[in-house]
Design an enzyme around this catalytic site. Sequence first.
Site, PDB file in Angstrom:
ATOM      1  CB  THR B   5      -0.902  -0.003   1.250  1.00 39.98           C
ATOM      2  OG1 THR B   5      -1.292  -1.331   1.523  1.00 39.98           O
ATOM      3  CG2 THR B   5      -2.115   0.850   1.022  1.00 39.98           C
ATOM      4  CB  VAL B   6       3.203   2.605   2.525  1.00 38.90           C
ATOM      5  CG1 VAL B   6       4.112   3.814   2.614  1.00 38.90           C
ATOM      6  CG2 VAL B   6       2.156   2.609   3.622  1.00 38.90           C
ATOM      7  CE  LYS B  97       4.112  -0.894  13.521  1.00 43.75           C
ATOM      8  NZ  LYS B  97       3.601  -0.546  12.206  1.00 43.75           N
ATOM      9  CD  GLU B 121       8.532  12.511  10.789  1.00 41.66           C
ATOM     10  OE1 GLU B 121       9.483  13.273  10.982  1.00 41.66           O
ATOM     11  OE2 GLU B 121       7.709  12.217  11.693  1.00 41.66           O
ATOM     12  N   GLY B 126       2.805   8.050  11.729  1.00 39.30           N
ATOM     13  CA  GLY B 126       2.332   8.170  10.342  1.00 39.30           C
ATOM     14  C   GLY B 126       2.645   9.538   9.764  1.00 39.30           C
ATOM     15  N   GLY B 179     -11.716  -1.944   7.178  1.00 37.44           N
ATOM     16  CA  GLY B 179     -10.314  -2.020   6.795  1.00 37.44           C
ATOM     17  C   GLY B 179      -9.385  -1.316   7.767  1.00 37.44           C
ATOM     18  CD  GLU B 182      -2.995  -5.872   9.449  1.00 37.49           C
ATOM     19  OE1 GLU B 182      -2.927  -6.863   8.724  1.00 37.49           O
ATOM     20  OE2 GLU B 182      -2.294  -4.862   9.292  1.00 37.49           O
ATOM     21  CG  ASP B 193       1.289  -0.528  15.714  1.00 35.15           C
ATOM     22  OD1 ASP B 193       1.853  -0.728  14.634  1.00 35.15           O
ATOM     23  OD2 ASP B 193       0.837   0.586  16.054  1.00 35.15           O
ATOM     24  CE  LYS B 197       2.618   2.904  14.766  1.00 34.22           C
ATOM     25  NZ  LYS B 197       1.135   2.968  14.656  1.00 34.22           N
TER      26      LYS B 197
END
Lengths: 427, 427
Positions: B5-6, B97, B121, B126, B179, B182, B193, B197
């Site tokens: 995606t990214v 991360k 960054e 994000g 969405g 997950e 997660d 971070k």
Amino acid sequence: MGLGTVGGGVALALTDHANSIQRKTGFSVNLRHVLVRDSEKTRDPAPPEGVLTTNPEDILADPHVQIVVETMGGDHPAGEYLQRALDAGKHVVTANKEVMSRRGPDLMALAQKKQVNLLFEASAGGGIPIVGCLMSQLLANDIRSIRSIINGTTNYILTQMAWHQASFADALAEAQTRGYAEADPTNDIEGIDAAYKLSVLGSLAFHRRIPHHAIHTEGISQLGPEDFRYASELGYAIKSLAIAVVQSNGLVQARVHPALVPENHLLAKVDGVYNAVEVTGDLCGQIILHGQGAGREATTSAVMGDILSIVRTMGSANVPPPLPALDVNGDDTDSAVCPIDELSSAYYIRLTCADQAGVLAQVAQILGDGNISIATVIQKDTDPGSGTAQLVITTYPAREADVQFALAAVARLGVVVGVNNLIRIEE
Amino acid sequence: MGLGTVGGGVALALTDHANSIQRKTGFSVNLRHVLVRDSEKTRDPAPPEGVLTTNPEDILADPHVQIVVETMGGDHPAGEYLQRALDAGKHVVTANKEVMSRRGPDLMALAQKKQVNLLFEASAGGGIPIVGCLMSQLLANDIRSIRSIINGTTNYILTQMAWHQASFADALAEAQTRGYAEADPTNDIEGIDAAYKLSVLGSLAFHRRIPHHAIHTEGISQLGPEDFRYASELGYAIKSLAIAVVQSNGLVQARVHPALVPENHLLAKVDGVYNAVEVTGDLCGQIILHGQGAGREATTSAVMGDILSIVRTMGSANVPPPLPALDVNGDDTDSAVCPIDELSSAYYIRLTCADQAGVLAQVAQILGDGNISIATVIQKDTDPGSGTAQLVITTYPAREADVQFALAAVARLGVVVGVNNLIRIEE
């Protein structure tokens, strides 16, 4: 160079943080000179021995000075000093919104030519790191808009009026007592300070000159406590916003004025002397930065951040990267900024009218003839003594010029005692 | 390197923004390779001709590649790829991360040695430019605390529970449908997660390692709609916060868990998938950055910002400045992080008790014996069927270990059916 409030804070921070500067950058910073008006005055804390001077030449002509820090404010003589410092190949850090608004592109071009840094994080937003974000982290974005609260004095006054139903005069007096407003508060309450800052931020965001004199600027002194009451009933807070938006025709709308902001928007929740800047970009979406927009420590944070950025690169043969805001070729006029007349906005209108039947019909007729659609009407606060009532109207988006034209006609109606306020609504 | 995606967003942005990159940096960027799992898959928009590869060696061994961008995620093999890229003298931009949390200091040391940039960054927050702010604009500050909402999935679920009195299971299902979560949501809902971070941000802020495994981590699955109702009655929202605070003894408290946040605090007003990071420094005071913490465009904004930062310096013989986070000498263990037992906090406690007289006295006795002072008590939602009621207690600040010990004793009381929840209160 100045050892005013902020200059003293920087001098102090250079001493207090000496160890951590060394640790974070690998270099130590040696404070050589501090330019002051009066070197005999007692200062607390006392500056290091021998650094005070009243002669700017001591700084500008000293070949050992590598970085010149300017926190004196005002265009003259600060602007000339900075130009000379850059010309002499010194890095410059400035907190001066007026200089950066008036001479920013010229000074940046000079810094580029001399291969030195010109950094100015503290010139807008105080301790909020918005300047660096626009120059670096957000640089890939096509920025579409900036909406901001960037004058703490004004925001403090408006917060007092909203919370305590205070009059403007009382809230201003309170701000002066607390040291949040100057004896002559004109620059703050008339939006001049915010316009300088918006000019700096807009130029960085849109990569073209947004001259401060091309920014439509309205102050806050015409607001009354009843405006806050009516706005609240309608679900809005009143904030003085500095706004710059790229329109679909490519021109920039740039303006500083009071605005109705929906109560659930984060900008409506910025209270007291705090500042906030909302940036909308094509990639990042909407980002809001909130923090202390003024004050000795917050401004010192920004100035020190710039100093450390320069110091960190001193070990290598580094050449400062080109300043992104330099992209102003051919845009040296204010042609990129469009007049307020062309704004399309919803409006809040407050009128004092005769308390009699048929008034609303006459007002509504004129607005309708001007293509202005009414969204809501509140009629209240009848004053039996004067035989008047307050009429508060909100409109759907309309053209500013049409609204101004219609309101002039409304003001001429025999049943209308006065048009008290016209405030734009920011949805 | 990935065209997930990214990665796809970055590839697209490099094409879409080609003109503005040239204008803003003076250089054009040429996309040479995109590493994908399946180069035959149909992609929309289609990547430029010939860039797709399934072989990482095409990138790592190509001497023309100057910048390697990694958005594939996970420690393996991404970590090894990044190490090889740096070793080969290539600049690295990563959104990873986990890699930055596990190997950040080692990779930074390698980048330093090789005189190349390592920018990350997008690895935390994000599209919120917090990483760069900690490394640059706020660098002069002694950072005292970070309090943040840095997992959008969790915040979306909690917002649904608060607004619609939804159960955790229903809110999670809704997040999965949209969405935002997950199929296996463990990393998000269990705080893993957020801990990665926080490890990245804390290491930058405090200039020492904050290993993710030393961060006390609690998920949100034990929260019920009644907790939101009771919290609201007490004037609080419930948010999953990632917090790192330097204590007076110099150790860092680092933790991820649900917390009660006063409703008028800006962190309480961060809704849906939005993220926010509050940083408190000795100079800047309290700064809050709010924006999109995830998603293709926001992450692309951060990655592209890093790419442009590198590209801007390519014309000169620039050497990247030392990375401030490198200051971890001798702190390679987690000894800088103190155990959760030593936390001092106020608490919200929810118990299911027998609906009979004298229950509160028994519970209060145990808390009192444990040096825990009660601030408020709410007893309600009596269930005649089971003969139980809900007992909600808030405390004044107490030691975590004392509270845990007392609650174990409370759970053993015959009149207590269960200890439903223990939530820390962040004032």
